[in-house]
Each structure stands twice: as C-alpha cells, then as structure tokens.
Scaffold this active site. Structure first.
Site, PDB file in Angstrom:
ATOM      1  N   ASP A 146      -6.049  -8.385  13.124  1.00 52.39           N
ATOM      2  CA  ASP A 146      -6.063  -6.946  13.409  1.00 52.39           C
ATOM      3  C   ASP A 146      -5.145  -6.727  14.621  1.00 52.39           C
ATOM      4  O   ASP A 146      -5.515  -7.016  15.762  1.00 52.39           O
ATOM      5  CB  ASP A 146      -7.493  -6.482  13.697  1.00 52.39           C
ATOM      6  CG  ASP A 146      -7.584  -4.973  13.830  1.00 52.39           C
ATOM      7  OD1 ASP A 146      -6.624  -4.358  14.333  1.00 52.39           O
ATOM      8  OD2 ASP A 146      -8.612  -4.405  13.424  1.00 52.39           O
TER       9      ASP A 146
ATOM     10  N   PHE B  72      -4.903   4.608  14.386  1.00 57.47           N
ATOM     11  CA  PHE B  72      -5.130   5.576  13.320  1.00 57.47           C
ATOM     12  C   PHE B  72      -6.325   5.119  12.509  1.00 57.47           C
ATOM     13  O   PHE B  72      -6.616   3.924  12.441  1.00 57.47           O
ATOM     14  CB  PHE B  72      -3.902   5.682  12.416  1.00 57.47           C
ATOM     15  CG  PHE B  72      -2.855   6.605  12.974  1.00 57.47           C
ATOM     16  CD1 PHE B  72      -2.035   6.183  14.009  1.00 57.47           C
ATOM     17  CD2 PHE B  72      -2.707   7.890  12.485  1.00 57.47           C
ATOM     18  CE1 PHE B  72      -1.078   7.040  14.540  1.00 57.47           C
ATOM     19  CE2 PHE B  72      -1.754   8.749  13.006  1.00 57.47           C
ATOM     20  CZ  PHE B  72      -0.934   8.331  14.034  1.00 57.47           C
TER      21      PHE B  72
ATOM     22  N   ASP C  52      -5.028  -5.694   5.430  1.00 57.94           N
ATOM     23  CA  ASP C  52      -6.201  -6.379   5.986  1.00 57.94           C
ATOM     24  C   ASP C  52      -6.362  -7.769   5.380  1.00 57.94           C
ATOM     25  O   ASP C  52      -7.029  -8.622   5.951  1.00 57.94           O
ATOM     26  CB  ASP C  52      -7.469  -5.565   5.691  1.00 57.94           C
ATOM     27  CG  ASP C  52      -7.504  -4.273   6.503  1.00 57.94           C
ATOM     28  OD1 ASP C  52      -7.044  -4.292   7.659  1.00 57.94           O
ATOM     29  OD2 ASP C  52      -7.984  -3.250   5.969  1.00 57.94           O
TER      30      ASP C  52
ATOM     31  N   LYS D 181       7.658 -18.262  -9.546  1.00 57.96           N
ATOM     32  CA  LYS D 181       7.057 -17.085 -10.163  1.00 57.96           C
ATOM     33  C   LYS D 181       5.796 -17.469 -10.939  1.00 57.96           C
ATOM     34  O   LYS D 181       5.811 -18.452 -11.689  1.00 57.96           O
ATOM     35  CB  LYS D 181       8.084 -16.439 -11.095  1.00 57.96           C
ATOM     36  CG  LYS D 181       7.640 -15.118 -11.661  1.00 57.96           C
ATOM     37  CD  LYS D 181       8.686 -14.541 -12.599  1.00 57.96           C
ATOM     38  CE  LYS D 181       8.074 -13.414 -13.409  1.00 57.96           C
ATOM     39  NZ  LYS D 181       8.823 -13.111 -14.601  1.00 57.96           N
TER      40      LYS D 181
ATOM     41  N   LYS E  93     -12.809  -0.934  18.869  1.00 58.00           N
ATOM     42  CA  LYS E  93     -11.507  -1.578  19.057  1.00 58.00           C
ATOM     43  C   LYS E  93     -10.953  -1.406  20.471  1.00 58.00           C
ATOM     44  O   LYS E  93      -9.802  -1.744  20.724  1.00 58.00           O
ATOM     45  CB  LYS E  93     -10.504  -1.042  18.026  1.00 58.00           C
ATOM     46  CG  LYS E  93     -10.819  -1.432  16.566  1.00 58.00           C
ATOM     47  CD  LYS E  93      -9.591  -1.286  15.672  1.00 58.00           C
ATOM     48  CE  LYS E  93      -9.927  -1.554  14.218  1.00 58.00           C
ATOM     49  NZ  LYS E  93      -8.745  -1.524  13.345  1.00 58.00           N
TER      50      LYS E  93
ATOM     51  N   ASN F 198       0.851  -1.195   0.000  1.00 57.88           N
ATOM     52  CA  ASN F 198       0.000   0.000   0.000  1.00 57.88           C
ATOM     53  C   ASN F 198       0.879   1.234   0.000  1.00 57.88           C
ATOM     54  O   ASN F 198       2.107   1.135   0.067  1.00 57.88           O
ATOM     55  CB  ASN F 198      -0.984  -0.027   1.175  1.00 57.88           C
ATOM     56  CG  ASN F 198      -0.284   0.000   2.511  1.00 57.88           C
ATOM     57  OD1 ASN F 198       0.367   0.980   2.864  1.00 57.88           O
ATOM     58  ND2 ASN F 198      -0.382  -1.095   3.255  1.00 57.88           N
TER      59      ASN F 198
ATOM     60  N   LYS G 278     -14.703   3.393  15.602  1.00 51.20           N
ATOM     61  CA  LYS G 278     -13.519   2.532  15.739  1.00 51.20           C
ATOM     62  C   LYS G 278     -12.931   2.616  17.150  1.00 51.20           C
ATOM     63  O   LYS G 278     -12.417   1.630  17.677  1.00 51.20           O
ATOM     64  CB  LYS G 278     -12.443   2.939  14.724  1.00 51.20           C
ATOM     65  CG  LYS G 278     -12.615   2.284  13.371  1.00 51.20           C
ATOM     66  CD  LYS G 278     -11.511   2.651  12.396  1.00 51.20           C
ATOM     67  CE  LYS G 278     -11.954   2.311  10.976  1.00 51.20           C
ATOM     68  NZ  LYS G 278     -11.050   2.824   9.951  1.00 51.20           N
TER      69      LYS G 278
END
Ligand code: CTP
Length: 401
Positions: A306, A324, A279, A289, A342, A210, A338
């Site tokens: 998580d 975050f 995630d 490959k 959490k 990411n 959240k």
C-alpha cells in the site's frame, strides 16, 4: 478563521428560479466572513425582489448601468475593482451565452468584463438547456478563459424534470468558492502526484488493470503547476499529455509505482495519491504466453504494497498526505476510517456508484475530510474539482507553516 474572511464578493444573480436560493447564499457568504454586493439582472428581479437581497446583504442592490444615483455613489468601474471575486449564482443559459460572447449589455455582464477578479459561475437551468451543445460550447469558452464552473448538480428540477442542471446548494458554493485559490497559492511548494491505473502482467501479452483514466491525477498535477507548485507526476499507463511545467515519470506496475513514488519523496511538501494502484498482482508472471488448455484456470494473486500507507509512515513523510477513496456505499464513514487508519491528513472520497462521475469521465464530485473538517467539491469538471482540492491542500500547508 472564517473561510472567506477579507473577501469582497460581487454576487451576480441572473434570471432563473434558483434565484430564490441566492438569498440564502448571501447569508452563507456573510457567515463565512465575506462582504457581499448583489447585482441583479432584469430577469432575476422577476423571481425575487432587490429588497430581499438588500436586507440580507446590508447593501443596496445594483440593477442597472443607467442608475445615476447608484453610479454617483460607486461607479461600475469602481465596483468592478472593489470585488475580490465574482460569483454568478444562478448563472442562466442566457447569461452564460452573453458572457461567452463578451457582451456588456447590462450591469452584470459589464462588471464581469471590467473586473480582474476571478469569475465563478454556478449554472442553473433545465437539463436539456444545460446539455445543449450551444450551452456546453459557451461553458467551455468560459472555462478556457479561466472561469470556474461550479456544478451544476443533478436531481429534481423546478420544471418537473430530473437531471443535470440544478444549482449547487448555497453551502456547497461557499465551500467551492473558499477552495478556489488565486494563481500562486502553491508557489514554493513541491507536490508529488500519482495518477492512473497500474497494469499487473500475467504473461507477455495479458495484464490485470483497472478503469482509472488518470484524468483526475493529471488535472491535479496541471492545476498545481498553474498555481505555482513544482510538480512531479508519477503516471501509470494512460494516453494523456503531460500538463505544462510538470515533471513526469511513467510506470506500469504497482511495484514500479511504489519505487518511483518513494524515490521522489524526499523534499516534497505534499503527496496526492490519485493513482488507482492494484491491490493484488499475479503471484508469477508467466515467461511465455499462457496457452488455452483446461476449461478453467485459477489465478494466484498476492497483495501489493500500500503505497499511500508507506508514504504516510515514511521518515521523509511530506507535511500533507492526501489519499483518495473510491466507495460505493457508506462514503463518509469509510473515508473517515481510512483517514485515521492510514495516518492521512486529508482524504478525498468519491462515490463511484454515481453515473457519469469519477473513474472514466471528465466530471467528478468529491467529499473531502481532514481530522476536523468536511468539504464538498463539485460536481464539476475535473479541472475545477482539482483546483478546489488544491485550495484545501494550500490552506493545510499554510496553516502548518
Ligand atoms: N493505494 C495505494 N497503494 C495501493 C492501493 C491503493 O497507495 N496498493 C492508494 C490509492 O492511491 C488511493 C487510496 O489508496 O489514494 C485508496 O484506495 P482505495 O482502493 O479506495 O482503498 P483501499 O485502501 O485500497 O481499500 P479498499 O480497496 O478495501 O476500499
């Protein structure tokens, strides 16, 4: 307790249209418990009269180095010692340039030079003046010397243009000032920070990753160490130098991130989960490959653990767990959801749909929530925003002591 109780703020007002907002700022600073002494430059007095500030601050405004009566009451060196913080708002391009040069050609610049109090500047100027390399270089010089640069914000400008250069709103400045802490505010504390992206391998040459640069987490680790904390940084694959005094553990995948974080958890006072942990990961890593054959292929992905949620429910849970949240809409509602879901103490949300802020850049803006409070930090450099966030963490830990 009021956020700035016991603070003596020397508020420097320089010449810009945002000087009118500084009048409201005086009230907000006093509401937050600070004593405020206003010092105006000659330019500032073209926009607002000293009388306005005198009425709001309850103290005569200082405007000149050469005022015999004022100097007899409290000399400028005494005034420089009196301040526990200096905030210049608005800080014009000219004032920023003069400070960067270390000039002492009027009362305000002399006080900035003569004081050991931490200096914070709230720049306000036309967007082209702000973006000018000369201004950016001056700001960097001041930043390198330890000044906090609060903002500027983005939006409509008095000159009719739209862009970066608006002074932050008075309440944002009060929050930012309250969140800035002196060196040593985290001494004796142990902080675990996760940072960067994770890479989930598909085969020996490809991975799913990411766009996290790791800069926010590294800024947190570096600033926390500078504030006296014992810092362990678990870093995903990023090309960033380890901040001074920080112990670094390098990992690649979400599974390795989890193992490293949980392995370092015992004895930590806080966990700051800045990493953008995947995630999902490929169900299988192909040993060889993947060759191109079919016109399309499907990836089979499975959920990862998580890490943040596990930390927050772990037997070795630190006193402060901060997560975050990167959101593109309904920032407040989703972040608060959240926080409870959490089992976090603090959540720092950024709106990743705002151009230039967040993921890959050097600047960020955060909205931070605890169960009972909301703060806004920035927009500003990631270092400044990190310092602000760590101030909130330091207060949280102090309140728990
Ligand atoms: N996080 C984590 N482990 C994961 C995924 C995320 O610890 N496998 C942590 C991040 O470090 C961050 C927080 O979760 O502190 C928020 O991540 P974000 O992607 O905004 O939220 P999610 O909870 O993953 O929810 P969603 O992606 O649905 O918004």
């Amino acid at each position: 307790m009021a956020a700035l109780a016991g603070e003596r703020v020397l508020l420097g007002v320089s010449g810009g249209i945002a000087a009118y907002k500084a009048a409201d700022l005086v009230r907000r600073l006093r509401d937050a418990g600070a004593e405020v002494q206003v010092v105006m430059t000659a330019g500032a007095q073209r926009f607002v009269t000293p009388l306005t500030f005198q009425a709001l601050s309850g103290r005569p405004v200082r405007t000149s180095l050469w005022d015999d009566a004022a100097e007899a009451a409290m000399g400028h060196i005494e005034l420089a010692r009196w301040a526990t913080r200096i905030l210049v708002a608005p800080a014009s391009a000219d004032l920023v340039a003069r400070l960067a040069q270390g000039r002492a050609d009027d009362l305000l610049t002399t006080l900035c030079l003569a004081s050991e109090a931490p200096l914070a500047l709230a720049p306000a100027m036309n967007r082209v003046m702000w973006a000018n390399p000369a201004t950016q270089a001056n700001v960097q010089v001041l930043r390198d010397r330890g000044a906090a640069i609060l903002g500027p914000g983005r939006g409509d400008q008095a000159c009719g243009e739209v862009g970066d250069g608006r002074m932050l709103e008075p309440l944002q400045l009060v929050d930012a000032l309250a969140a800035l802490r002196a060196p040593g505010a985290l001494s004796g504390r142990r902080l675990l920070v996760s940072a960067g992206p994770t890479y989930e391998d598909l085969d020996p040459v490809r991975y799913l990753g990411n766009r996290s640069s790791g800069k926010m987490g590294f800024a947190l680790a570096g600033e926390a160490a500078a504030m006296g904390a014992d810092v362990t940084l678990v870093a995903g694959p990023v090309a960033l130098a380890t901040p001074d005094g920080v112990t670094r553990i390098d990992v690649r995948s979400a599974a390795q991130m989890r193992e490293a974080v949980l392995g370092a958890l015992a004895g930590q006072d806080a966990y700051l989960g800045a990493a953008a942990i995947a995630d999902y990961r490929p169900a299988q890593r192909q040993p060889g490959k993947i060759k191109k054959q079919a016109s399309s292929i499907a990836l089979d992905l499975v959920r990862t653990a998580d890490v943040l949620r596990e930390v927050a429910t772990h037997p070795a849970r630190p006193a402060c767990v901060l997560g975050f949240a990167a959101e593109t809409q309904d920032l407040d509602a989703l972040a608060q959801a959240k926080l409870t879901d959490k089992n976090l103490d603090l959540i720092a949300a950024n709106d990743v749909s705002r151009p230039g802020l967040g993921f890959e850049g050097d600047r960020n803006a955060l909205t931070v929530f605890s169960a009972s409070r909301r703060w806004t930090l920035g927009p500003g450099g990631k270092d400044e925003v990190a310092r602000g966030l760590l101030g909130i963490v330091a207060d949280f830990l102090d309140a728990r002591r």
